[in-house]
Design a protein around this motif. Sequence first.
Motif, PDB file in Angstrom:
ATOM      1  N   MET A  23     -77.561 -69.037   1.447  1.00 20.08           N
ATOM      2  CA  MET A  23     -76.585 -70.124   1.315  1.00 20.08           C
ATOM      3  C   MET A  23     -76.229 -70.690   2.690  1.00 20.08           C
ATOM      4  SD  MET A  23     -73.808 -68.826  -1.429  1.00 20.08           S
ATOM      5  CE  MET A  23     -74.250 -68.150  -2.997  1.00 20.08           C
ATOM      6  N   VAL A  24     -76.049 -69.801   3.652  1.00 18.41           N
ATOM      7  CA  VAL A  24     -75.719 -70.240   5.011  1.00 18.41           C
ATOM      8  C   VAL A  24     -76.869 -71.051   5.588  1.00 18.41           C
ATOM      9  CG1 VAL A  24     -75.194 -69.446   7.355  1.00 18.41           C
ATOM     10  CG2 VAL A  24     -74.131 -68.314   5.404  1.00 18.41           C
ATOM     11  N   GLU A  25     -78.100 -70.596   5.371  1.00 21.55           N
ATOM     12  CA  GLU A  25     -79.272 -71.339   5.847  1.00 21.55           C
ATOM     13  C   GLU A  25     -79.324 -72.723   5.201  1.00 21.55           C
ATOM     14  OE1 GLU A  25     -81.478 -70.645   8.263  1.00 21.55           O
ATOM     15  OE2 GLU A  25     -80.297 -68.857   8.698  1.00 21.55           O
ATOM     16  N   HIS A  26     -79.022 -72.794   3.920  1.00 22.09           N
ATOM     17  CA  HIS A  26     -78.996 -74.096   3.232  1.00 22.09           C
ATOM     18  C   HIS A  26     -77.899 -74.983   3.813  1.00 22.09           C
ATOM     19  CE1 HIS A  26     -79.029 -77.157   0.172  1.00 22.09           C
ATOM     20  NE2 HIS A  26     -77.738 -76.932  -0.053  1.00 22.09           N
ATOM     21  N   THR A  37     -69.078 -79.000   5.418  1.00 22.38           N
ATOM     22  CA  THR A  37     -67.791 -78.289   5.438  1.00 22.38           C
ATOM     23  C   THR A  37     -67.423 -77.809   4.042  1.00 22.38           C
ATOM     24  OG1 THR A  37     -67.079 -79.641   7.308  1.00 22.38           O
ATOM     25  CG2 THR A  37     -65.365 -78.462   6.121  1.00 22.38           C
ATOM     26  N   ARG A  38     -67.634 -78.655   3.017  1.00 25.16           N
ATOM     27  CA  ARG A  38     -67.361 -78.240   1.635  1.00 25.16           C
ATOM     28  C   ARG A  38     -68.268 -77.074   1.241  1.00 25.16           C
ATOM     29  NH1 ARG A  38     -66.584 -83.731   0.844  1.00 25.16           N
ATOM     30  NH2 ARG A  38     -68.729 -84.106   0.139  1.00 25.16           N
ATOM     31  N   CYS A  39     -69.514 -77.143   1.659  1.00 25.44           N
ATOM     32  CA  CYS A  39     -70.462 -76.050   1.379  1.00 25.44           C
ATOM     33  C   CYS A  39     -69.997 -74.754   2.041  1.00 25.44           C
ATOM     34  CB  CYS A  39     -71.857 -76.443   1.867  1.00 25.44           C
ATOM     35  SG  CYS A  39     -73.113 -75.186   1.553  1.00 25.44           S
ATOM     36  N   ALA A  40     -69.506 -74.849   3.270  1.00 24.36           N
ATOM     37  CA  ALA A  40     -69.016 -73.666   3.987  1.00 24.36           C
ATOM     38  C   ALA A  40     -67.817 -73.061   3.275  1.00 24.36           C
ATOM     39  CB  ALA A  40     -68.666 -74.030   5.426  1.00 24.36           C
ATOM     40  N   HIS A  41     -66.923 -73.908   2.763  1.00 25.93           N
ATOM     41  CA  HIS A  41     -65.755 -73.398   2.026  1.00 25.93           C
ATOM     42  C   HIS A  41     -66.195 -72.677   0.750  1.00 25.93           C
ATOM     43  CE1 HIS A  41     -62.195 -74.774   4.201  1.00 25.93           C
ATOM     44  NE2 HIS A  41     -62.934 -75.812   4.585  1.00 25.93           N
ATOM     45  N   SER A  42     -67.212 -73.197   0.080  1.00 29.08           N
ATOM     46  CA  SER A  42     -67.684 -72.511  -1.128  1.00 29.08           C
ATOM     47  C   SER A  42     -68.364 -71.187  -0.774  1.00 29.08           C
ATOM     48  CB  SER A  42     -68.618 -73.410  -1.926  1.00 29.08           C
ATOM     49  OG  SER A  42     -69.806 -73.660  -1.208  1.00 29.08           O
ATOM     50  N   ILE A  43     -69.031 -71.120   0.373  1.00 32.31           N
ATOM     51  CA  ILE A  43     -69.631 -69.851   0.822  1.00 32.31           C
ATOM     52  C   ILE A  43     -68.538 -68.832   1.121  1.00 32.31           C
ATOM     53  CG2 ILE A  43     -70.972 -68.747   2.653  1.00 32.31           C
ATOM     54  CD1 ILE A  43     -72.593 -71.357   2.852  1.00 32.31           C
ATOM     55  N   ILE A  44     -67.483 -69.278   1.780  1.00 29.45           N
ATOM     56  CA  ILE A  44     -66.349 -68.379   2.076  1.00 29.45           C
ATOM     57  C   ILE A  44     -65.729 -67.870   0.785  1.00 29.45           C
ATOM     58  CG2 ILE A  44     -63.983 -68.328   3.007  1.00 29.45           C
ATOM     59  CD1 ILE A  44     -66.095 -68.110   5.155  1.00 29.45           C
ATOM     60  N   LEU A  76     -73.465 -73.506  13.023  1.00 31.76           N
ATOM     61  CA  LEU A  76     -72.831 -74.278  11.951  1.00 31.76           C
ATOM     62  C   LEU A  76     -71.783 -75.218  12.546  1.00 31.76           C
ATOM     63  CD1 LEU A  76     -72.920 -74.611   8.904  1.00 31.76           C
ATOM     64  CD2 LEU A  76     -71.171 -72.868   8.717  1.00 31.76           C
ATOM     65  N   ASP A  77     -72.014 -76.513  12.430  1.00 28.32           N
ATOM     66  CA  ASP A  77     -71.126 -77.534  12.985  1.00 28.32           C
ATOM     67  C   ASP A  77     -70.243 -78.078  11.864  1.00 28.32           C
ATOM     68  OD1 ASP A  77     -69.950 -79.370  14.675  1.00 28.32           O
ATOM     69  OD2 ASP A  77     -71.523 -80.868  14.338  1.00 28.32           O
ATOM     70  N   ILE A  78     -69.085 -77.447  11.691  1.00 29.67           N
ATOM     71  CA  ILE A  78     -68.132 -77.856  10.652  1.00 29.67           C
ATOM     72  C   ILE A  78     -66.733 -77.852  11.229  1.00 29.67           C
ATOM     73  CG2 ILE A  78     -69.516 -76.989   8.723  1.00 29.67           C
ATOM     74  CD1 ILE A  78     -67.608 -74.559   8.669  1.00 29.67           C
ATOM     75  N   ASP A  79     -65.776 -78.297  10.441  1.00 27.73           N
ATOM     76  CA  ASP A  79     -64.365 -78.232  10.817  1.00 27.73           C
ATOM     77  C   ASP A  79     -63.819 -76.886  10.347  1.00 27.73           C
ATOM     78  OD1 ASP A  79     -64.459 -80.860  11.803  1.00 27.73           O
ATOM     79  OD2 ASP A  79     -64.159 -81.642   9.775  1.00 27.73           O
ATOM     80  N   TYR A  80     -63.779 -75.924  11.241  1.00 26.38           N
ATOM     81  CA  TYR A  80     -63.280 -74.592  10.901  1.00 26.38           C
ATOM     82  C   TYR A  80     -61.760 -74.632  10.738  1.00 26.38           C
ATOM     83  CZ  TYR A  80     -67.782 -72.473  12.123  1.00 26.38           C
ATOM     84  OH  TYR A  80     -69.105 -72.117  12.163  1.00 26.38           O
ATOM     85  N   PRO A  81     -61.220 -74.008   9.700  1.00 25.02           N
ATOM     86  CA  PRO A  81     -59.758 -73.991   9.526  1.00 25.02           C
ATOM     87  C   PRO A  81     -59.061 -73.042  10.503  1.00 25.02           C
ATOM     88  CG  PRO A  81     -60.808 -72.798   7.748  1.00 25.02           C
ATOM     89  CD  PRO A  81     -61.905 -73.402   8.568  1.00 25.02           C
ATOM     90  N   THR A  82     -59.821 -72.105  11.069  1.00 23.82           N
ATOM     91  CA  THR A  82     -59.262 -71.173  12.055  1.00 23.82           C
ATOM     92  C   THR A  82     -60.182 -71.150  13.269  1.00 23.82           C
ATOM     93  OG1 THR A  82     -60.480 -69.281  11.189  1.00 23.82           O
ATOM     94  CG2 THR A  82     -58.289 -69.668  10.271  1.00 23.82           C
ATOM     95  N   GLU A  83     -59.690 -70.609  14.342  1.00 22.99           N
ATOM     96  CA  GLU A  83     -60.505 -70.442  15.553  1.00 22.99           C
ATOM     97  C   GLU A  83     -61.453 -69.268  15.324  1.00 22.99           C
ATOM     98  OE1 GLU A  83     -61.853 -71.519  19.211  1.00 22.99           O
ATOM     99  OE2 GLU A  83     -60.195 -72.509  18.185  1.00 22.99           O
TER     100      GLU A  83
END
Length: 195
Positions: A23-26, A37-44, A76-83
């Motif tokens: 999933m992360v690779e995708h 970013t939406r994909c990253a949130h669903s992975i989390i 991964l270049d996204i808007d992270y909600p945390t540092e």
Amino acid sequence: MLTYNTQLKHLKLPEYGRNIHQMVEHCLTIEDRDERTRCAHSIINCMSKLFPKLREEENYQQKLWDHLAIMSDFRLDIDYPTEVVKAENLNTVPQKIPYTSEHIRYRHYGKDVERLIAKAVSMEPGEERSELVLLIANHMKKQLLAANSDGVDDIKIFKDLAEYSHGQIQLSPETTVLHEFKIVAPPSGKKKKKR
């Protein structure tokens, strides 16, 4: 032909399994930043469902985002909600502990016995000093018995005590009797058979 896991790419965090890593690779291949970013949130979300106990910890979201960054090799270049943790901070080496290289005359007695003898030498002669010297001598006998299980002679203890104190503490075998210590074998760990 079958594909074995040993032939596949090494997993950064194997506890999440190959599917999460895929999933992360995708997610890395998605070009739109908002979609990524939406994909990253669903992975989390999937990662948190894999380890529900993790939600009980105080900063579990921080850990999950750190793990996502690690699995993506920090690409991964996204808007992270945390540092998230940085790649250079991931493998930091702890500072070396400075050890003192103090000389110990007899290692089986240890440095604490030397300090106790120095304290006894600095005390005024009297009942308190005599009690301390007797405690030190008994402790020295116990330490020597731990190093030499064949047996310990009190005269050896008195001689070592006089040497440590530069002759200021003198004990005599006629006037001073040290405790008798026995080495007790540790329990074998085997249970006794019931009859």
